[in-house]
Write a protein that holds these residues in place. Structure first.
Motif, PDB file in Angstrom:
ATOM      1  N   THR A   1      40.834  39.371  44.618  1.00 25.05           N
ATOM      2  CA  THR A   1      39.582  39.570  43.876  1.00 25.05           C
ATOM      3  C   THR A   1      38.368  39.107  44.672  1.00 25.05           C
ATOM      4  O   THR A   1      37.316  39.749  44.634  1.00 25.05           O
ATOM      5  CB  THR A   1      39.645  38.812  42.536  1.00 25.05           C
TER       6      THR A   1
ATOM      7  N   ASN B   1      39.026  42.960  47.533  1.00 26.95           N
ATOM      8  CA  ASN B   1      38.321  43.932  46.687  1.00 26.95           C
ATOM      9  C   ASN B   1      36.862  44.115  47.097  1.00 26.95           C
ATOM     10  O   ASN B   1      36.387  45.252  47.169  1.00 26.95           O
ATOM     11  CB  ASN B   1      38.417  43.540  45.216  1.00 26.95           C
TER      12      ASN B   1
ATOM     13  N   SER C   1      33.482  46.913  42.154  1.00 19.61           N
ATOM     14  CA  SER C   1      34.877  46.489  42.261  1.00 19.61           C
ATOM     15  C   SER C   1      35.742  47.725  42.452  1.00 19.61           C
ATOM     16  O   SER C   1      35.272  48.853  42.283  1.00 19.61           O
ATOM     17  CB  SER C   1      35.309  45.730  41.004  1.00 19.61           C
TER      18      SER C   1
ATOM     19  N   ASP D   1      37.932  48.772  40.554  1.00 17.25           N
ATOM     20  CA  ASP D   1      38.101  49.479  39.288  1.00 17.25           C
ATOM     21  C   ASP D   1      37.073  50.606  39.134  1.00 17.25           C
ATOM     22  O   ASP D   1      37.308  51.575  38.426  1.00 17.25           O
ATOM     23  CB  ASP D   1      37.981  48.519  38.108  1.00 17.25           C
ATOM     24  N   HIS D   2      35.946  50.453  39.808  1.00 11.64           N
ATOM     25  CA  HIS D   2      34.887  51.463  39.700  1.00 11.64           C
ATOM     26  C   HIS D   2      34.782  52.325  40.954  1.00 11.64           C
ATOM     27  O   HIS D   2      33.901  53.169  41.049  1.00 11.64           O
ATOM     28  CB  HIS D   2      33.547  50.782  39.419  1.00 11.64           C
TER      29      HIS D   2
ATOM     30  N   MET E   1      41.292  56.876  37.714  1.00  9.60           N
ATOM     31  CA  MET E   1      40.822  55.631  38.330  1.00  9.60           C
ATOM     32  C   MET E   1      41.677  55.311  39.555  1.00  9.60           C
ATOM     33  O   MET E   1      42.550  54.453  39.520  1.00  9.60           O
ATOM     34  CB  MET E   1      40.899  54.489  37.312  1.00  9.60           C
TER      35      MET E   1
ATOM     36  N   THR F   1      41.573  51.591  40.833  1.00  9.48           N
ATOM     37  CA  THR F   1      42.418  50.623  40.125  1.00  9.48           C
ATOM     38  C   THR F   1      43.829  50.625  40.705  1.00  9.48           C
ATOM     39  O   THR F   1      44.434  49.568  40.893  1.00  9.48           O
ATOM     40  CB  THR F   1      42.456  50.966  38.626  1.00  9.48           C
TER      41      THR F   1
ATOM     42  N   ALA G   1      45.792  47.537  42.631  1.00  9.75           N
ATOM     43  CA  ALA G   1      47.103  47.029  42.221  1.00  9.75           C
ATOM     44  C   ALA G   1      48.087  47.036  43.383  1.00  9.75           C
ATOM     45  O   ALA G   1      48.869  46.094  43.548  1.00  9.75           O
ATOM     46  CB  ALA G   1      47.645  47.864  41.062  1.00  9.75           C
TER      47      ALA G   1
END
Length: 147
Positions: free
Chosen positions: A36, A40, A51, A53-54, A71, A74, A78
């Motif tokens: 994180t 990221n 991030s 995620d976006h 996405m 994301t 992961a």
């Protein structure tokens, strides 16, 4: 006593269980912080997003006339997180334990006397039979037991 404990600890399933507990508990927070806080943001800078995620969001039209988002960022996040956890566990737990086990095996092969193999069931039963024959009074060996 200590040899039995060492053998128990060196069994593969005990080590696997310990690694699973470590993955689930102790290293999760550290690896999550690394992913994180460092990975990221680096990847997000490449894709110009706050991030993962976006990042790499792809809109697809739906039957009802709206859009649905795929996405991909994301999923990439992961995968990176999984690889980071696997690398930390391998280099911190598995590799050193394999090295210790190899050294113990080499020491055992080098000069430690091997224990004799445990007797089989047939051998144990034959030994019991012979002991019972030896304890029986003479002349009673060939007679059937009294009921």
């Amino acid at each position: 006593m200590l040899k039995g404990f060492r053998d128990f600890i060196m069994r593969g399933n005990v080590i696997d269980l310990a690694v699973a507990v470590v993955i689930g508990a102790a290293f999760t927070a550290v690896v999550t912080a690394i992913v994180t806080g460092i990975i990221n943001p680096l990847i997000s800078a490449i894709f110009n997003a706050k991030s993962l995620d976006h990042a790499l969001v792809v809109g697809i039209p739906t039957v009802s006339g709206g859009t649905s988002n795929l996405m991909f960022g994301t999923v990439i996040g992961a995968i990176i997180s999984f690889l980071a956890v696997a690398a930390v566990v391998y280099f911190v737990m598995v590799m050193p334990m394999n090295h210790v086990k190899a050294r113990l095996d080499a020491r055992k092969q080098a000069g430690a006397p091997d224990e004799p193999p445990a007797p089989t069931d047939i051998e144990l039963l034959a030994e019991i039979r012979d002991l019972l024959k030896a304890q029986a009074p003479t002349g009673a060996q060939n007679q059937p037991p009294q009921l």
